[in-house]
Write a protein that holds these residues in place. Structure first.
Motif, mmCIF file in Angstrom:
data_model
loop_
_atom_site.group_PDB
_atom_site.id
_atom_site.type_symbol
_atom_site.label_atom_id
_atom_site.label_comp_id
_atom_site.label_asym_id
_atom_site.label_seq_id
_atom_site.Cartn_x
_atom_site.Cartn_y
_atom_site.Cartn_z
ATOM 1 N N UNK A 48 -89.913 -22.065 -34.945
ATOM 2 C CA UNK A 48 -90.827 -21.356 -36.128
ATOM 3 C C UNK A 48 -89.886 -20.100 -34.367
ATOM 4 N N UNK A 49 -89.578 -19.183 -35.073
ATOM 5 C CA UNK A 49 -89.613 -17.963 -33.977
ATOM 6 C C UNK A 49 -90.365 -16.804 -34.042
ATOM 7 N N UNK A 50 -90.519 -16.282 -33.464
ATOM 8 C CA UNK A 50 -91.104 -14.343 -34.108
ATOM 9 C C UNK A 50 -89.666 -13.282 -32.939
ATOM 10 N N UNK A 51 -89.229 -12.670 -33.454
ATOM 11 C CA UNK A 51 -88.694 -11.327 -32.871
ATOM 12 C C UNK A 51 -89.073 -10.230 -33.173
ATOM 13 N N UNK A 52 -88.849 -9.840 -32.142
ATOM 14 C CA UNK A 52 -89.767 -8.900 -30.849
ATOM 15 C C UNK A 52 -90.728 -7.955 -32.024
ATOM 16 N N UNK A 57 -94.497 -5.104 -36.419
ATOM 17 C CA UNK A 57 -95.147 -4.863 -37.130
ATOM 18 C C UNK A 57 -96.416 -6.071 -37.502
ATOM 19 N N UNK A 58 -96.311 -7.573 -37.324
ATOM 20 C CA UNK A 58 -98.164 -8.325 -37.475
ATOM 21 C C UNK A 58 -99.692 -7.321 -36.443
ATOM 22 N N UNK A 59 -98.384 -6.768 -34.763
ATOM 23 C CA UNK A 59 -99.741 -6.076 -34.285
ATOM 24 C C UNK A 59 -100.071 -4.677 -34.919
ATOM 25 N N UNK A 92 -99.097 -8.979 -27.688
ATOM 26 C CA UNK A 92 -99.028 -7.041 -28.226
ATOM 27 C C UNK A 92 -100.036 -6.226 -28.285
ATOM 28 N N UNK A 93 -101.112 -6.072 -28.768
ATOM 29 C CA UNK A 93 -102.243 -5.622 -28.942
ATOM 30 C C UNK A 93 -102.893 -5.258 -27.323
ATOM 31 N N UNK A 94 -103.012 -6.510 -26.710
ATOM 32 C CA UNK A 94 -103.521 -6.655 -25.136
ATOM 33 C C UNK A 94 -105.664 -7.219 -25.760
ATOM 34 N N UNK A 150 -94.711 -4.030 -44.151
ATOM 35 C CA UNK A 150 -94.208 -5.570 -43.678
ATOM 36 C C UNK A 150 -92.446 -4.356 -43.323
ATOM 37 N N UNK A 151 -91.639 -3.358 -44.156
ATOM 38 C CA UNK A 151 -91.193 -2.906 -44.300
ATOM 39 C C UNK A 151 -90.539 -1.649 -43.234
#
Length: 225
Positions: A48-52, A57-59, A92-94, A150-151
């Motif tokens: 499973x890959x996770x595009x930037x 959006x997850x962050x 991403x959030x650090x 997410x949109x």
């Protein structure tokens, strides 16, 4: 501030309480312990890959809502089984600490099957556009940031306006029924029912995100065009 109108009227005793804090981010999900991101091991065979864009959006989602799902780690192998994207969001959030749930697996095959299914089963879901439109409209009226669903606005407008043409489609094909969609890539043309197309394109977007170029690239890969 994250206090809405309803919450503002609650007493402090009635306010829901997070299960903990991880580097200042509320943890609402059940978890075994808070673990340093540096100690977590992504599975090298994770397909499973996770595009930037997805990670971004997850962050944003985690920052606003807190941790609603832990990162699942196998006691058997020590690798992440579910939550590779959440790990990337933490980076991403650090932040350094994330909630982790440790689980047992009877075999390596069981572990790998859960790893693959974590994303695949979500792909099989389809959107009820009427219900989605109602929810989005309610959020907009409340001046709520719909990006947290997410949109982004472009994706929502395209989706809710019922755009039933794929990238590269020709306009006005008289031979097609109104319920049909033609996908044209190079010399190849594929005819699908609108229902099958929406299910298919939704799975593509869940895999690669909603960037148009990424979607076109994935369509070409899947169709071998």
């Amino acid at each position: 501030m994250r206090i809405d109108t309803v919450a503002a009227g609650m007493s402090k005793a009635a306010m829901p309480k997070a299960k903990g804090l991880a580097d200042g981010i509320e943890v609402w999900c059940s978890f075994d312990k808070l673990v340093s991101v540096e100690d977590l091991k992504p599975n090298p065979r994770n397909p499973n890959t996770h595009p930037a864009r997805q990670v971004e959006l997850l962050a944003k989602n985690v920052r606003y809502f807190g941790w609603r799902h832990p990162i699942t780690v196998s006691k058997r192998s020590g690798f992440i089984v579910a939550g590779h994207g959440r790990l990337e969001a933490a980076r991403e959030l650090g932040v350094q600490l994330v909630p982790v749930d440790y689980q047992d697996f009877a075999s390596d095959n069981d572990e790998m099957a859960v790893l693959v299914a974590d994303n695949r089963l979500a792909e099989l879901a389809s959107l009820d556009l009427n219900s989605l439109e109602g929810i989005i409209e309610e959020l907009r009226v409340a001046d709520f940031d719909t990006l947290l669903t997410g949109f982004d606005e472009t994706d929502l407008d395209s989706l809710l306006q019922g755009d039933d043409t794929a990238p590269g489609d020709d306009d006005g094909d008289d031979e097609l029924d109104k319920g049909d969609v033609t996908i044209a890539l190079g010399l190849y043309r594929f005819k699908l029912t609108q229902e099958d197309y929406l299910t298919w394109i939704d799975s593509v977007k869940q895999n690669v995100g909603f960037d148009k170029e990424a979607v076109v690239k994935e369509l070409r890969r899947r169709l071998g065009a």
